[in-house]
Design an enzyme around this catalytic site. Structure first.
Site, PDB file in Angstrom:
ATOM      1  N   TYR A  19     -19.355 -14.472   0.245  1.00 27.84           N
ATOM      2  CA  TYR A  19     -19.820 -13.964   1.542  1.00 27.84           C
ATOM      3  C   TYR A  19     -19.924 -15.121   2.520  1.00 27.84           C
ATOM      4  CZ  TYR A  19     -20.755  -9.127   2.422  1.00 27.84           C
ATOM      5  OH  TYR A  19     -20.590  -7.805   2.741  1.00 27.84           O
TER       6      TYR A  19
ATOM      7  N   ASP B  15      -0.554  -7.560  22.753  1.00 30.29           N
ATOM      8  CA  ASP B  15      -0.696  -7.236  21.332  1.00 30.29           C
ATOM      9  C   ASP B  15       0.677  -7.484  20.704  1.00 30.29           C
ATOM     10  OD1 ASP B  15      -0.753  -6.075  18.849  1.00 30.29           O
ATOM     11  OD2 ASP B  15      -1.893  -4.312  19.467  1.00 30.29           O
TER      12      ASP B  15
ATOM     13  N   LYS C 268       3.540  -8.476   9.614  1.00 33.73           N
ATOM     14  CA  LYS C 268       4.818  -7.868  10.028  1.00 33.73           C
ATOM     15  C   LYS C 268       5.880  -8.973  10.088  1.00 33.73           C
ATOM     16  CE  LYS C 268       2.288  -4.133  11.903  1.00 33.73           C
ATOM     17  NZ  LYS C 268       1.719  -3.363  12.895  1.00 33.73           N
TER      18      LYS C 268
ATOM     19  N   ARG D 196      -1.801  -8.912   4.683  1.00 31.65           N
ATOM     20  CA  ARG D 196      -2.240  -7.852   5.599  1.00 31.65           C
ATOM     21  C   ARG D 196      -3.502  -8.325   6.320  1.00 31.65           C
ATOM     22  NH1 ARG D 196      -0.763  -2.965   6.425  1.00 31.65           N
ATOM     23  NH2 ARG D 196       0.969  -3.510   5.088  1.00 31.65           N
TER      24      ARG D 196
END
Ligand SMILES: Cc1ncc(COP(=O)(O)O)c(C=O)c1O
Length: 425
Positions: A51, A197, A226, A232
Site C-alpha cells: 500500500y 487524450d 495501446k 494496462r
C-alpha cells in the site's frame, strides 16, 4: 504458472486457453497490443502487496523506500519520453486519468467541449451513460459530413457559443491527425483548458509519427497499453504552471496530482507502475521508434487494400494506426461479422461510422488497427494479405468454402509470426 495450476486449476485452465487464443488469433482491435515479457514480469511481482497511498517521499504508509524509487524512475522516464514538465503515473486506467483531470480542473456542472462518440471520441468524453456525461455539462463537435474529418471552423463556432471551461482533443476511432495548434488557438479564445487524450496514439506521438500535444495542450491523458505497448493503465502529463486559471493557489501539476490522489483513487498499483517504468524504458529505444513507423505503414497498406477491394474506408484513409470501414454497401451486420471473424482467427471491433443511422450495439462499421500485428512482425505485404482475408469474408460471409480457406491461411500466418514463444504453460 505451476503454483497457479496447483492452487486453482480452473483459473489456470482458462488463463492457458486465453494465452493460446492470443497466440492463434490476429488482433486487429486497434486498442490492443502484446506487452513484452519484461513488462508482464514486472506486473506479476509481490509489489502488488504494497500500500503506497500518496506520492514518493510523501506516503501515508511505511515501508515504501523501494516503491518510492520505482515510482520516481517511472515518472522521470515518462517525462523524458514525452518531453513533459510533469507526469503522474498512478491512474489505474485511461478512464481514471480523465476522471482525475476533470475533478482537478472543474466543478460538477461545468462545461466541457468534447469529440462525439460516433465520430471518434470516447465514452469518458461526455457520453450520457458515463460519469462524465452525468457530472459535467458536455457539448460535442463531430466531423464534416463530406470529408469525415474534424472541421476546426466548426469547433471554433461551437466553442465561442458554448464557452466551455475545458476542450478535449482526442481519438478513439478517428484515423486522422489531430491539429493541437488549431485546438489551442480555439481554447485560448474562450480561456478554456485544452486536454489531449492520446490513449490510442501515445506511441506514435513519442516516436514522432503524430504531432505532439505540447506545447499546445495544458494536460495530456493516456493509456499505457495501446500503441505504447505497456501494462494496462493510465497516465497524465501536464505543464507545471496553470496558464488558464490564474488563482495562484496551486500549480497545474499540484491540481492534477490531487485529482488523482486523493481525488479519484486510493492506493496506486505499484506492480503496474513498475511495469510502466519498464515500458517507458523500452519506448526510448530505436526499435520502438521503428515499430511505431511500421504501425503507420501497415495501417496505410491496410486502408489501400480495402479501397482496392471496393470497401469504403471512412475519411478515405488513415494517418495513424487505425481505420474504420463502412459496411453499409454490404448490408452487413457488423456484430455478426465481428463474431464470425473471431471464429476464423481474426479479431476486429464493430464500430459506429460518422452519422451512423444504426445503434452502437450493432453499428454500420468495423474498426481495425495495426499495433498488435506489427508487434508480431507483420509488414505491409502480410498486412495486405490479412486485410484481403477480411475483405473476402465481408463480401461472402455465408460461404463455408471461403471461411475454411480464410481459417487455414490465418493459421499458417500465425505460425509464421508467433508471439510469446518464451511463455510456456
Ligand atoms: C481516447 C480514449 N480515452 C480513454 C480510454 C479509456 O481507457 P481505459 O479503457 O484504460 O479506461 C480509451 C479506451 O479505449 C480511449 O480510446
Amino acid at each position: 504458472m505451476k503454483n497457479l495450476k496447483k492452487t486453482d486449476s480452473k483459473i489456470y485452465g482458462l488463463v492457458k486457453k486465453e494465452i493460446e487464443r492470443q497466440k492463434n488469433v490476429f488482433t486487429l482491435i486497434p486498442s490492443e497490443n502484446y506487452a513484452s515479457s519484461a513488462v508482464l514480469a514486472a506486473m506479476g511481482t509481490p509489489l502488488s502487496n504494497k500500500y503506497s497511498e500518496g506520492y514518493p517521499d510523501k506516503r501515508y504508509y511505511g515501508g515504501n523506500e523501494f516503491v518510492d524509487q520505482i515510482e520516481k524512475i517511472a515518472i522521470d522516464r515518462a517525462k523524458k519520453i514525452f518531453g513533459a514538465e510533469h507526469a503522474n503515473v498512478q491512474p489505474h486506467s485511461g478512464s481514471q486519468a480523465n476522471a482525475a483531470v476533470f475533478l482537478a480542473l472543474l466543478k460538477p456542472g461545468d462545461k466541457i467541449l468534447g469529440f462525439d462518440l460516433i465520430s471518434g471520441g470516447h465514452l469518458t468524453h461526455g457520453s450520457p451513460v458515463n460519469f462524465s456525461g452525468k457530472t459535467y455539462n458536455f457539448r460535442h463537435y463531430g466531423v464534416d459530413a463530406k470529408t469525415e474529418m474534424i472541421d476546426y471552423d466548426e469547433v471554433e463556432k461551437i466553442a465561442l457559443e458554448f464557452e466551455p471551461k475545458l476542450i478535449i482533443a482526442s481519438t478513439t476511432s478517428y484515423s486522422r491527425k489531430l491539429d493541437f495548434e488549431k485546438f489551442s488557438n480555439i481554447a485560448k479564445k474562450v480561456n478554456a483548458y485544452l486536454m489531449a487524450d492520446v490513449a490510442h496514439i501515445a506511441g506514435l506521438v513519442i516516436a514522432g509519427e503524430h504531432p505532439h500535444p505540447f506545447p499546445w495542450c495544458d494536460v495530456v491523458t493516456s493509456t499505457t497499453h495501446k500503441t505504447l505497448r505497456g501494462p494496462r493503465g493510465g497516465l497524465i502529463f501536464c505543464k507545471e504552471k496553470d496558464e488558464v486559471n490564474l488563482d495562484g493557489k496551486l500549480t497545474l501539476a499540484q491540481k492534477i496530482d490531487k485529482g488523482v490522489f486523493p481525488g479519484t483513487q486510493g492506493g496506486p498499483l505499484d506492480h503496474v507502475i513498475a511495469a510502466k517504468a519498464v515500458c517507458f524504458l523500452e519506448a526510448q529505444s530505436k526499435n520502438f521508434k521503428n515499430y511505431q513507423k511500421q504501425i503507420v505503414k501497415n495501417a496505410k497498406a491496410m486502408a489501400e487494400e480495402f479501397e482496392e477491394q471496393g470497401i469504403r474506408v471512412v475519411s478515405g484513409g488513415t494517418d495513424n494506426h487505425m481505420i474504420v470501414l463502412d459496411l453499409t454497401l454490404f448490408g452487413a451486420d457488423s456484430k455478426k461479422i465481428q463474431e464470425e471473424l473471431d471464429k476464423l482467427g481474426i479479431s476486429v471491433n464493430r464500430n459506429a461510422i460518422p452519422n451512423d443511422p444504426k445503434p452502437p450495439f450493432n453499428p454500420s462499421g468495423i474498426r481495425l488497427g495495426t499495433p498488435a500485428i506489427t508487434t508480431r512482425g507483420l509488414k505491409e505485404k502480410e498486412t495486405k494479405i490479412l486485410a484481403g482475408l477480411v475483405a473476402k469474408f465481408i463480401k461472402a460471409p455465408a460461404n463455408p468454402k471461403i471461411k475454411l480457406e480464410i481459417k487455414s491461411q490465418v493459421q499458417k500466418l500465425a505460425k509464421k509470426f508467433p508471439i510469446y514463444k518464451e511463455i510456456k504453460i
